[in-house]
Design a protein around this motif. Sequence first.
Motif, PDB file in Angstrom:
ATOM      1  N   VAL A 170     -15.438  92.143  19.715  1.00  0.00           N
ATOM      2  CA  VAL A 170     -15.599  92.573  21.112  1.00  0.00           C
ATOM      3  C   VAL A 170     -14.266  92.790  21.810  1.00  0.00           C
ATOM      4  O   VAL A 170     -14.213  93.372  22.898  1.00  0.00           O
ATOM      5  CB  VAL A 170     -16.438  91.543  21.905  1.00  0.00           C
ATOM      6  N   SER A 171     -13.170  92.353  21.179  1.00  0.00           N
ATOM      7  CA  SER A 171     -11.861  92.535  21.801  1.00  0.00           C
ATOM      8  C   SER A 171     -11.489  94.008  21.898  1.00  0.00           C
ATOM      9  O   SER A 171     -10.662  94.403  22.722  1.00  0.00           O
ATOM     10  CB  SER A 171     -10.782  91.791  21.002  1.00  0.00           C
ATOM     11  N   ASP A 172     -12.108  94.832  21.051  1.00  0.00           N
ATOM     12  CA  ASP A 172     -11.799  96.265  21.035  1.00  0.00           C
ATOM     13  C   ASP A 172     -13.003  97.084  21.481  1.00  0.00           C
ATOM     14  O   ASP A 172     -13.167  98.231  21.077  1.00  0.00           O
ATOM     15  CB  ASP A 172     -11.368  96.674  19.624  1.00  0.00           C
ATOM     16  N   ARG A 173     -13.852  96.483  22.307  1.00  0.00           N
ATOM     17  CA  ARG A 173     -15.052  97.173  22.762  1.00  0.00           C
ATOM     18  C   ARG A 173     -15.129  97.190  24.286  1.00  0.00           C
ATOM     19  O   ARG A 173     -15.590  96.217  24.904  1.00  0.00           O
ATOM     20  CB  ARG A 173     -16.302  96.504  22.184  1.00  0.00           C
ATOM     21  N   PRO A 174     -14.683  98.284  24.899  1.00  0.00           N
ATOM     22  CA  PRO A 174     -14.752  98.377  26.366  1.00  0.00           C
ATOM     23  C   PRO A 174     -16.178  98.206  26.891  1.00  0.00           C
ATOM     24  O   PRO A 174     -16.388  97.675  27.981  1.00  0.00           O
ATOM     25  CB  PRO A 174     -14.228  99.788  26.654  1.00  0.00           C
ATOM     26  N   GLY A 175     -17.157  98.642  26.081  1.00  0.00           N
ATOM     27  CA  GLY A 175     -18.543  98.524  26.511  1.00  0.00           C
ATOM     28  C   GLY A 175     -18.989  97.089  26.697  1.00  0.00           C
ATOM     29  O   GLY A 175     -19.812  96.787  27.558  1.00  0.00           O
ATOM     30  N   TYR A 176     -18.440  96.191  25.890  1.00  0.00           N
ATOM     31  CA  TYR A 176     -18.814  94.777  25.996  1.00  0.00           C
ATOM     32  C   TYR A 176     -18.338  94.192  27.316  1.00  0.00           C
ATOM     33  O   TYR A 176     -18.988  93.313  27.890  1.00  0.00           O
ATOM     34  CB  TYR A 176     -18.244  93.981  24.825  1.00  0.00           C
ATOM     35  N   LYS A 177     -17.206  94.698  27.812  1.00  0.00           N
ATOM     36  CA  LYS A 177     -16.700  94.251  29.109  1.00  0.00           C
ATOM     37  C   LYS A 177     -17.714  94.577  30.205  1.00  0.00           C
ATOM     38  O   LYS A 177     -17.965  93.759  31.095  1.00  0.00           O
ATOM     39  CB  LYS A 177     -15.371  94.929  29.410  1.00  0.00           C
ATOM     40  N   ALA A 178     -18.310  95.754  30.121  1.00  0.00           N
ATOM     41  CA  ALA A 178     -19.321  96.147  31.110  1.00  0.00           C
ATOM     42  C   ALA A 178     -20.527  95.210  31.046  1.00  0.00           C
ATOM     43  O   ALA A 178     -21.090  94.824  32.079  1.00  0.00           O
ATOM     44  CB  ALA A 178     -19.754  97.588  30.872  1.00  0.00           C
ATOM     45  N   LEU A 179     -20.916  94.818  29.842  1.00  0.00           N
ATOM     46  CA  LEU A 179     -22.060  93.910  29.678  1.00  0.00           C
ATOM     47  C   LEU A 179     -21.772  92.551  30.306  1.00  0.00           C
ATOM     48  O   LEU A 179     -22.644  91.947  30.946  1.00  0.00           O
ATOM     49  CB  LEU A 179     -22.384  93.737  28.191  1.00  0.00           C
TER      50      LEU A 179
END
Length: 255
Positions: free
Chosen positions: A124-133
Amino acid sequence: MTLQDFFADARSHNTKIGLAFSGGVDSSYLLYEGIKSGADITAFYVKSQFQPQFEFDDAQRLAKELGAKMKIINLSVFENPDAIRNDSQRCYYCKQTIFTRILEEAKKEGCSVLLEGTNASDDVSDRPGYKALQELKVLSPLRNAGLTKDQIRSLSKEAGLFTWNKPSYACLATRIPTGTAITKEDLEITEKGEAHLMEMGYSDFRIRLAGKSARIQVTENQMEKVIKEKNILIEKLKPLYKTITLDLEPRKSND
């Protein structure tokens, strides 16, 4: 907390649960466990230009086989210009749009929590989408329970879910180079092109778009098949693309 403990706690508090459901390995197993535990869970499938028809078909099939409640949300990703601009934060803007809409619909159904299928293998460190979640306070029980992709596949197989060996599938937008604005035409061409390869028996592949050209990526064990069938591939794809190339570096599964 195990997944079973999570759902048992939700059931004991009469918590109505919403699930962002794609019909993929992770969300399918999450839906299965929720129903198995007796939780009050509703699956929400977002139908947009970023998802191909086969994903929708798989989601409907899985929900039917499980006897799950499934709500379909029609959404145009082109409502968000930040998402279709397709910069390095595209996934963040896309998830923000999609999950905000799911949360609105889940609230109408009386759901007080929303789940999604990120697992313990996902970086998840390289997933901008996870930040939105995280910002939207969407829960990731598979990840919190420490369940990896391989474990989820194994458990899904034991449960008899047809999704257990389904290749990981990123949305159609990932086929378009970062920095190139996304168009409906490019998404439609990509879906048609990849549908042709699926019909020919290929799996776990990608067709990357570069201008009007296609770059086919397949796993090592499918390289020989591509070369043998190159004339058929050209015949099927030529109406969609100006040129067709094969990436000689094998595609890594789940990439």
